[in-house]
Scaffold this active site. Structure first.
Site, PDB file in Angstrom:
ATOM      1  N   HIS A   1      -2.383   7.419   7.334  1.00  0.00           N
ATOM      2  CA  HIS A   1      -1.370   8.297   6.715  1.00  0.00           C
ATOM      3  C   HIS A   1      -2.014   9.593   6.222  1.00  0.00           C
ATOM      4  CE1 HIS A   1       2.407   6.120   6.676  1.00  0.00           C
ATOM      5  NE2 HIS A   1       1.896   5.038   6.089  1.00  0.00           N
TER       6      HIS A   1
ATOM      7  N   CYS B   1       5.956  -0.382   7.581  1.00  0.00           N
ATOM      8  CA  CYS B   1       5.609   0.827   6.817  1.00  0.00           C
ATOM      9  C   CYS B   1       6.821   1.259   6.009  1.00  0.00           C
ATOM     10  CB  CYS B   1       5.197   1.944   7.791  1.00  0.00           C
ATOM     11  SG  CYS B   1       4.748   3.482   6.963  1.00  0.00           S
TER      12      CYS B   1
ATOM     13  N   HIS C   1      -4.424   1.432   7.709  1.00  0.00           N
ATOM     14  CA  HIS C   1      -3.054   1.968   7.794  1.00  0.00           C
ATOM     15  C   HIS C   1      -2.886   3.156   6.830  1.00  0.00           C
ATOM     16  CE1 HIS C   1       1.495   1.156   7.981  1.00  0.00           C
ATOM     17  NE2 HIS C   1       1.394   1.926   6.909  1.00  0.00           N
ATOM     18  N   GLU C   2      -3.419   3.010   5.618  1.00  0.00           N
ATOM     19  CA  GLU C   2      -3.253   4.074   4.609  1.00  0.00           C
ATOM     20  C   GLU C   2      -4.107   5.303   4.929  1.00  0.00           C
ATOM     21  OE1 GLU C   2      -0.787   3.553   2.988  1.00  0.00           O
ATOM     22  OE2 GLU C   2      -0.671   1.382   2.956  1.00  0.00           O
TER      23      GLU C   2
ATOM     24  N   GLY D   1       0.840  -1.188   0.000  1.00  0.00           N
ATOM     25  CA  GLY D   1       0.000   0.000   0.000  1.00  0.00           C
ATOM     26  C   GLY D   1       0.877   1.240   0.000  1.00  0.00           C
TER      27      GLY D   1
ATOM     28  N   GLN E   1       2.873   9.905   1.858  1.00  0.00           N
ATOM     29  CA  GLN E   1       4.220   9.329   1.944  1.00  0.00           C
ATOM     30  C   GLN E   1       5.140   9.809   0.820  1.00  0.00           C
ATOM     31  OE1 GLN E   1       2.431   5.232   2.423  1.00  0.00           O
ATOM     32  NE2 GLN E   1       4.323   4.955   3.566  1.00  0.00           N
TER      33      GLN E   1
HETATM   34  O1  GNR Z   1       4.037  -2.641   2.608  1.00  0.00           O
HETATM   35  C1  GNR Z   1       3.372  -2.506   3.645  1.00  0.00           C
HETATM   36  N1  GNR Z   1       3.090  -3.589   4.396  1.00  0.00           N
HETATM   37  C2  GNR Z   1       2.206  -3.580   5.467  1.00  0.00           C
HETATM   38  C3  GNR Z   1       2.190  -4.680   6.313  1.00  0.00           C
HETATM   39  C4  GNR Z   1       1.328  -4.731   7.377  1.00  0.00           C
HETATM   40  C5  GNR Z   1       0.451  -3.680   7.598  1.00  0.00           C
HETATM   41  C6  GNR Z   1       0.461  -2.574   6.771  1.00  0.00           C
HETATM   42  C7  GNR Z   1       1.343  -2.525   5.713  1.00  0.00           C
HETATM   43  S1  GNR Z   1       1.336  -1.147   4.652  1.00  0.00           S
HETATM   44  C8  GNR Z   1       2.972  -1.152   4.093  1.00  0.00           C
HETATM   45  C9  GNR Z   1       3.174  -0.096   3.025  1.00  0.00           C
HETATM   46  C10 GNR Z   1       3.006   1.275   3.641  1.00  0.00           C
HETATM   47  O2  GNR Z   1       3.784   1.808   4.374  1.00  0.00           O
HETATM   48  N2  GNR Z   1       1.868   1.869   3.405  1.00  0.00           N
HETATM   49  O3  GNR Z   1       1.606   3.060   3.972  1.00  0.00           O
HETATM   50 NI    NI Z   2       2.754   3.107   5.815  1.00  0.00          NI
END
Ligand code: GNR
Ligand code: NI
Length: 167
Positions: A137, A91, A133-134, A46, A51
């Site tokens: 951000h 991340c 998670h995104e 993601g 970012q």
């Molecule tokens: O690549 C990513 N792997 C991940 C693994 C577990 C939970 C969330 C992520 S997102 C991350 C890519 C990233 O930083 N997205 O903002």
């Molecule tokens: Ni991230």
């Protein structure tokens, strides 16, 4: 297409709150393509526009194993969350750090696609975690800030050490 530079924690720009995309035009579609290329190259599952220092509400996700599941979400909004789960997250903006974080187990997200059409997505498992998670951000939040102050302080020390090594 182009690979974009990814900001690294604790860069203050990761704390900016992203603004809604007003119109899904060619410029936004180009940013989606560049973000997808950047995510695949990293590699990651993601990437949020925040970012790559573009403070617009736009994310790309692909949790498939063969790059077959690209999803672009413009102006994503969580319209329901339920259950609780813990998962070890990483991340691209916090390289080398992996920590368990609590999230909702299932979510429904509403967003615009690359054509500006509205859609809804029901997600669970890794996809549900990644969406949360995104969107964090876009709200200026990084997953390590959900941890205890003690853990965060240790992570900051480790990041500084790693940074010295790569200079
Ligand atoms: O690549 C990513 N792997 C991940 C693994 C577990 C939970 C969330 C992520 S997102 C991350 C890519 C990233 O930083 N997205 O903002
Ligand atoms: Ni991230």
């Amino acid at each position: 297409m182009a690979i974009l530079n990814i900001l690294h924690y604790p860069d203050e720009r990761l704390h900016k709150v992203a603004k809604p995309v007003e119109k899904v035009d060619d410029e936004i579609r180009r940013l989606i393509d560049d973000m997808a290329e950047t995510m695949y190259a990293a590699p990651g599952i993601g990437l949020a526009a925040t970012q790559v220092d573009r403070h617009l509400r736009l994310i790309v996700i692909d949790v498939s194993e063969d790059k077959s599941g690209l999803i672009a979400l413009v102006n994503p909004k969580l319209i329901s969350l339920d259950g609780k789960t813990r998962f070890e997250e990483g991340c691209l903006s916090v390289p080398g750090i992996y920590e368990e974080v609590e999230r909702a187990e299932r979510v429904t997200v509403e967003a615009l696609d690359r054509n500006g059409d509205s859609f809804r997505l029901d997600a669970e498992g890794l996809l549900a975690i990644c969406i949360q998670h995104e969107i964090d951000h876009l709200d200026g939040k990084v997953f390590v800030e959900k941890l205890s102050r003690l853990k965060l302080d240790r992570i900051l020390v480790k990041l500084k050490k790693n940074q010295r090594k790569t200079l």
